[in-house]
Design a protein around this motif. Structure first.
Motif, PDB file in Angstrom:
ATOM      1  N   LEU A   8      58.395  14.685  -5.041  1.00  0.00           N
ATOM      2  CA  LEU A   8      59.640  14.876  -5.800  1.00  0.00           C
ATOM      3  C   LEU A   8      60.195  16.248  -5.434  1.00  0.00           C
ATOM      4  CD1 LEU A   8      60.896  13.107  -8.040  1.00  0.00           C
ATOM      5  CD2 LEU A   8      59.656  14.498  -9.697  1.00  0.00           C
ATOM      6  N   GLY A   9      61.314  16.268  -4.727  1.00  0.00           N
ATOM      7  CA  GLY A   9      61.916  17.539  -4.318  1.00  0.00           C
ATOM      8  C   GLY A   9      61.688  17.811  -2.846  1.00  0.00           C
ATOM      9  N   GLY A  11      63.107  20.717  -1.354  1.00  0.00           N
ATOM     10  CA  GLY A  11      63.680  22.059  -1.238  1.00  0.00           C
ATOM     11  C   GLY A  11      62.681  22.966  -0.535  1.00  0.00           C
ATOM     12  N   LYS A  12      62.650  24.247  -0.942  1.00  0.00           N
ATOM     13  CA  LYS A  12      61.780  25.219  -0.256  1.00  0.00           C
ATOM     14  C   LYS A  12      60.305  24.784  -0.340  1.00  0.00           C
ATOM     15  CE  LYS A  12      63.667  28.713  -2.634  1.00  0.00           C
ATOM     16  NZ  LYS A  12      64.896  28.100  -3.156  1.00  0.00           N
ATOM     17  N   VAL A  13      59.855  24.435  -1.544  1.00  0.00           N
ATOM     18  CA  VAL A  13      58.439  24.081  -1.726  1.00  0.00           C
ATOM     19  C   VAL A  13      58.154  22.685  -1.145  1.00  0.00           C
ATOM     20  CG1 VAL A  13      56.629  23.663  -3.425  1.00  0.00           C
ATOM     21  CG2 VAL A  13      58.202  25.555  -3.755  1.00  0.00           C
ATOM     22  N   SER A  42      61.867  12.325  -2.627  1.00  0.00           N
ATOM     23  CA  SER A  42      63.157  12.216  -3.321  1.00  0.00           C
ATOM     24  C   SER A  42      63.784  13.585  -3.527  1.00  0.00           C
ATOM     25  CB  SER A  42      62.982  11.491  -4.658  1.00  0.00           C
ATOM     26  OG  SER A  42      61.904  12.030  -5.364  1.00  0.00           O
ATOM     27  N   SER A  44      67.782  15.389  -5.329  1.00  0.00           N
ATOM     28  CA  SER A  44      68.648  15.220  -6.505  1.00  0.00           C
ATOM     29  C   SER A  44      69.549  14.000  -6.378  1.00  0.00           C
ATOM     30  CB  SER A  44      69.505  16.471  -6.713  1.00  0.00           C
ATOM     31  OG  SER A  44      70.377  16.642  -5.627  1.00  0.00           O
ATOM     32  N   ARG A  45      69.803  13.551  -5.148  1.00  0.00           N
ATOM     33  CA  ARG A  45      70.792  12.484  -4.959  1.00  0.00           C
ATOM     34  C   ARG A  45      70.200  11.140  -4.597  1.00  0.00           C
ATOM     35  NH1 ARG A  45      73.839  15.780  -0.618  1.00  0.00           N
ATOM     36  NH2 ARG A  45      74.720  13.776  -0.062  1.00  0.00           N
ATOM     37  N   ALA A 103      57.836  18.786  -7.109  1.00  0.00           N
ATOM     38  CA  ALA A 103      58.374  20.055  -6.581  1.00  0.00           C
ATOM     39  C   ALA A 103      59.895  20.025  -6.653  1.00  0.00           C
ATOM     40  CB  ALA A 103      57.901  20.270  -5.143  1.00  0.00           C
ATOM     41  N   ALA A 104      60.407  19.460  -7.743  1.00  0.00           N
ATOM     42  CA  ALA A 104      61.862  19.432  -7.940  1.00  0.00           C
ATOM     43  C   ALA A 104      62.227  20.542  -8.924  1.00  0.00           C
ATOM     44  CB  ALA A 104      62.287  18.072  -8.473  1.00  0.00           C
ATOM     45  N   PRO A 113      64.857  16.052 -14.955  1.00  0.00           N
ATOM     46  CA  PRO A 113      64.465  14.640 -14.933  1.00  0.00           C
ATOM     47  C   PRO A 113      62.983  14.402 -14.646  1.00  0.00           C
ATOM     48  CG  PRO A 113      65.397  15.213 -12.827  1.00  0.00           C
ATOM     49  CD  PRO A 113      65.484  16.460 -13.671  1.00  0.00           C
ATOM     50  N   GLU A 132      55.884  22.244 -10.863  1.00  0.00           N
ATOM     51  CA  GLU A 132      56.924  22.507 -11.868  1.00  0.00           C
ATOM     52  C   GLU A 132      56.293  22.824 -13.221  1.00  0.00           C
ATOM     53  OE1 GLU A 132      60.344  19.897 -12.048  1.00  0.00           O
ATOM     54  OE2 GLU A 132      59.571  18.860 -10.286  1.00  0.00           O
ATOM     55  N   ALA A 162      50.513  29.608  -8.824  1.00  0.00           N
ATOM     56  CA  ALA A 162      50.402  29.071  -7.462  1.00  0.00           C
ATOM     57  C   ALA A 162      49.173  29.560  -6.694  1.00  0.00           C
ATOM     58  CB  ALA A 162      51.691  29.321  -6.694  1.00  0.00           C
ATOM     59  N   GLY A 330      55.154  32.803  -3.116  1.00  0.00           N
ATOM     60  CA  GLY A 330      56.308  32.088  -2.578  1.00  0.00           C
ATOM     61  C   GLY A 330      56.029  30.633  -2.276  1.00  0.00           C
ATOM     62  N   ALA A 334      52.862  28.077  -3.089  1.00  0.00           N
ATOM     63  CA  ALA A 334      53.107  27.003  -4.060  1.00  0.00           C
ATOM     64  C   ALA A 334      52.751  25.654  -3.451  1.00  0.00           C
ATOM     65  CB  ALA A 334      54.568  27.023  -4.506  1.00  0.00           C
TER      66      ALA A 334
HETATM   67  N1  LIG Z   1      59.772  28.687  -4.658  1.00  0.00           N
HETATM   68  C1  LIG Z   1      58.587  29.121  -5.105  1.00  0.00           C
HETATM   69  O1  LIG Z   1      58.035  30.096  -4.606  1.00  0.00           O
HETATM   70  C2  LIG Z   1      57.870  28.376  -6.215  1.00  0.00           C
HETATM   71  C3  LIG Z   1      56.584  28.792  -6.600  1.00  0.00           C
HETATM   72  C4  LIG Z   1      55.909  28.069  -7.607  1.00  0.00           C
HETATM   73  C5  LIG Z   1      56.537  26.994  -8.206  1.00  0.00           C
HETATM   74  N2  LIG Z   1      57.808  26.641  -7.822  1.00  0.00           N
HETATM   75  C6  LIG Z   1      58.438  25.496  -8.476  1.00  0.00           C
HETATM   76  O2  LIG Z   1      58.579  24.450  -7.512  1.00  0.00           O
HETATM   77  C7  LIG Z   1      59.763  23.707  -7.781  1.00  0.00           C
HETATM   78  C8  LIG Z   1      60.628  23.646  -6.518  1.00  0.00           C
HETATM   79  O3  LIG Z   1      61.000  24.966  -6.151  1.00  0.00           O
HETATM   80  P1  LIG Z   1      61.880  25.230  -4.845  1.00  0.00           P
HETATM   81  O4  LIG Z   1      61.837  26.699  -4.618  1.00  0.00           O
HETATM   82  O5  LIG Z   1      61.472  24.318  -3.752  1.00  0.00           O
HETATM   83  O6  LIG Z   1      63.344  24.821  -5.379  1.00  0.00           O
HETATM   84  P2  LIG Z   1      64.591  24.352  -4.498  1.00  0.00           P
HETATM   85  O7  LIG Z   1      64.507  24.913  -3.120  1.00  0.00           O
HETATM   86  O8  LIG Z   1      65.790  24.625  -5.315  1.00  0.00           O
HETATM   87  O9  LIG Z   1      64.409  22.766  -4.353  1.00  0.00           O
HETATM   88  C9  LIG Z   1      64.498  21.917  -5.455  1.00  0.00           C
HETATM   89  C10 LIG Z   1      64.453  20.490  -4.953  1.00  0.00           C
HETATM   90  O10 LIG Z   1      64.473  19.656  -6.097  1.00  0.00           O
HETATM   91  C11 LIG Z   1      65.406  18.637  -5.857  1.00  0.00           C
HETATM   92  N3  LIG Z   1      65.896  18.065  -7.095  1.00  0.00           N
HETATM   93  C12 LIG Z   1      66.764  18.588  -7.975  1.00  0.00           C
HETATM   94  N4  LIG Z   1      67.005  17.713  -8.949  1.00  0.00           N
HETATM   95  C13 LIG Z   1      66.262  16.613  -8.662  1.00  0.00           C
HETATM   96  C14 LIG Z   1      66.114  15.348  -9.260  1.00  0.00           C
HETATM   97  N5  LIG Z   1      66.841  15.028 -10.312  1.00  0.00           N
HETATM   98  N6  LIG Z   1      65.251  14.452  -8.710  1.00  0.00           N
HETATM   99  C15 LIG Z   1      64.578  14.753  -7.595  1.00  0.00           C
HETATM  100  N7  LIG Z   1      64.709  15.929  -6.957  1.00  0.00           N
HETATM  101  C16 LIG Z   1      65.545  16.834  -7.487  1.00  0.00           C
HETATM  102  C17 LIG Z   1      66.509  19.282  -5.055  1.00  0.00           C
HETATM  103  O11 LIG Z   1      67.319  18.272  -4.444  1.00  0.00           O
HETATM  104  P3  LIG Z   1      68.476  18.624  -3.381  1.00  0.00           P
HETATM  105  O12 LIG Z   1      67.755  18.891  -2.098  1.00  0.00           O
HETATM  106  O13 LIG Z   1      69.293  17.383  -3.346  1.00  0.00           O
HETATM  107  O14 LIG Z   1      69.193  19.817  -3.927  1.00  0.00           O
HETATM  108  C18 LIG Z   1      65.665  20.088  -4.094  1.00  0.00           C
HETATM  109  O15 LIG Z   1      65.229  19.280  -3.025  1.00  0.00           O
HETATM  110  C19 LIG Z   1      60.469  24.401  -8.961  1.00  0.00           C
HETATM  111  O16 LIG Z   1      60.173  23.709 -10.137  1.00  0.00           O
HETATM  112  C20 LIG Z   1      59.842  25.784  -8.964  1.00  0.00           C
HETATM  113  O17 LIG Z   1      59.827  26.343 -10.268  1.00  0.00           O
HETATM  114  C21 LIG Z   1      58.480  27.293  -6.837  1.00  0.00           C
END
Ligand SMILES: NC(=O)c1ccc[n+]([C@@H]2O[C@H](COP(=O)([O-])OP(=O)(O)OC[C@H]3O[C@@H](n4cnc5c(N)ncnc54)[C@H](OP(=O)(O)O)[C@@H]3O)[C@@H](O)[C@H]2O)c1
Length: 353
Positions: A8-9, A11-13, A42, A44-45, A103-104, A113, A132, A162, A330, A334
């Motif tokens: 799920l997600g 993005g960066k993670v 998956s 957001s879209r 990881a959304a 969600p 998350e 993490a 980072g 994670a």
């Molecule tokens: N970054 C870190 O260092 C870190 C460390 C520990 C924990 N975390 C946690 O890991 C999670 C992801 O972090 P990230 O840095 O990868 O965030 P991010 O880069 O903003 O990526 C978030 C991802 O979630 C997707 N998303 C959003 N709404 C969604 C939905 N309704 N259903 C499915 N996917 C959905 C986004 O979709 P789109 O691609 O369409 O926008 C995107 O792919 C967060 O909860 C964060 O708190 C992050």
């Protein structure tokens, strides 16, 4: 044995997680007998899914190029089919383990969600490895009870600092002992800011803007500097390690926004340095939890945890004090902690942990 992942997600993670699974695919087959497959990914879209496993090279290529999931040739927008069936497909073959890797980004107040997807996944026999925090903070009791009822595992190393091992230490390394207290430097942004203020004598605002410039603070760091991120982490760790069922509203929280260079300097005269600490301790048959900046003596191991480093201290009846520190953080750490949870879920079902 096949291990199906619903990610799920993306993005960066999420992208780091895909790259990690691709890079270590052969190692985990050799070391643990795990054959990892992505049943779905998956965003957001929409999602991509294949009950036999998606082509991991295609996913890894997209992750390396930082492409949006919607660019995948088999991308299905939400609304075209049932969302839960798409995200959680019936995977091929019965002899397998299924893990939803969360990881959304979910809403802080509601956990959605992801919360609804997690509940649906658990009721369909999927284990959970969550990076998350929000769904767990909002519905820890409900998710724990559901996981017990459906016989699946709920792990969340990625949500509790993490790369810093916290819950695994409490549950495995400290098994049999009673955790009397926990203290942690659990948030990289606040530790980075306080370190700069201490070492360079600069203001909170200057330190925060340097943290932003070096990628240690989000564009909106409110939840970090107000102590809410640390509160969520110490809450989840305390609930897991001390057997309590506390809520975020039980945590007394003070941020770092009021700290001045003068505060830092006056503590330095007393051979102390300010650290943002989340702590939980037993008191009168209860567990208290608090987050606040605290002046730590220079001789304390926490005083040496600088920059984006993190640390946790467990105080136990059998082993005394145990301190663990980590510098890596980072998205890579994670993703690595989610990867660790997936492996340990597999090992747990094999009776090897
Ligand atoms: N970054 C870190 O260092 C870190 C460390 C520990 C924990 N975390 C946690 O890991 C999670 C992801 O972090 P990230 O840095 O990868 O965030 P991010 O880069 O903003 O990526 C978030 C991802 O979630 C997707 N998303 C959003 N709404 C969604 C939905 N309704 N259903 C499915 N996917 C959905 C986004 O979709 P789109 O691609 O369409 O926008 C995107 O792919 C967060 O909860 C964060 O708190 C992050």
């Amino acid at each position: 044995m096949k291990l199906y992942i619903s990610l799920l997600g993306f993005g960066k993670v999420g992208r780091q997680f895909v790259k990690l699974v691709r890079a270590k695919e052969q190692d985990i087959l050799n070391w643990h007998g795990i054959e990892p497959k992505f049943a779905s990914v998956s965003s957001s879209r929409g999602y991509v899914a294949n009950p036999d496993g998606l082509d991991i090279d295609v996913l890894a290529g997209m992750a390396i190029r930082e492409q949006n999931l919607a660019e995948h040739p088999d991308f299905v927008p939400y609304g075209a089919k049932d969302k839960m069936d798409g995200i959680l497909p019936e995977v091929a073959g019965k002899d397998c383990i299924k893990v939803l890797v969360a990881a959304a980004s979910s809403d802080f107040e509601t956990g959605e969600p992801t919360l609804s997807i997690m509940k649906s996944a658990i009721s369909r026999g999927w284990n959970i490895a969550s990076m998350e925090k929000s769904p767990l903070v909002v519905a820890f009791d409900e998710l724990t009870e559901m996981a017990r009822k459906f016989g699946v595992e709920l792990r969340y190393s990625g949500a509790t600092a993490a790369g810093l091992p916290t819950i695994d230490i409490a549950k495995i390394s400290l098994a049999g002992s009673k955790v009397m207290a926990i203290e942690g430097i659990l948030n990289a942004t606040t530790n980075y800011v306080l370190t700069l203020m201490s070492e360079d004598g600069i203001s909170y605002e200057e330190a925060l803007s340097m943290a932003r410039a070096h990628g240690y603070a989000e564009p909106d760091p409110t939840r970090d500097v107000m102590g809410i991120d640390t509160a969520c982490k110490i809450l989840l760790i305390a609930n897991a390690a001390m057997g309590c069922r506390k809520k975020l509203s039980d945590v007394k929280i003070t941020g770092i926004t009021h700290i001045t260079p003068r505060d830092v300097a006056s503590w330095a005269i007393e051979q102390r340095t300010l650290k943002m600490i989340g702590r939980a301790w037993r008191e009168d048959d209860d567990v208290k939890i608090e987050v606040s900046p605290m002046a730590v003596p220079y001789y304390d191991m926490f005083a040496k945890v600088n920059g984006s480093g993190k640390a946790v201290r467990f105080v136990t009846d059998l082993f005394g004090e145990l301190v663990v520190t980590v510098q890596e953080g980072g998205p890579v750490a994670a993703a690595g902690s989610g990867f660790k949870d997936v492996i340990n879920i597999f090992r747990s079902f094999q009776g090897r942990i």
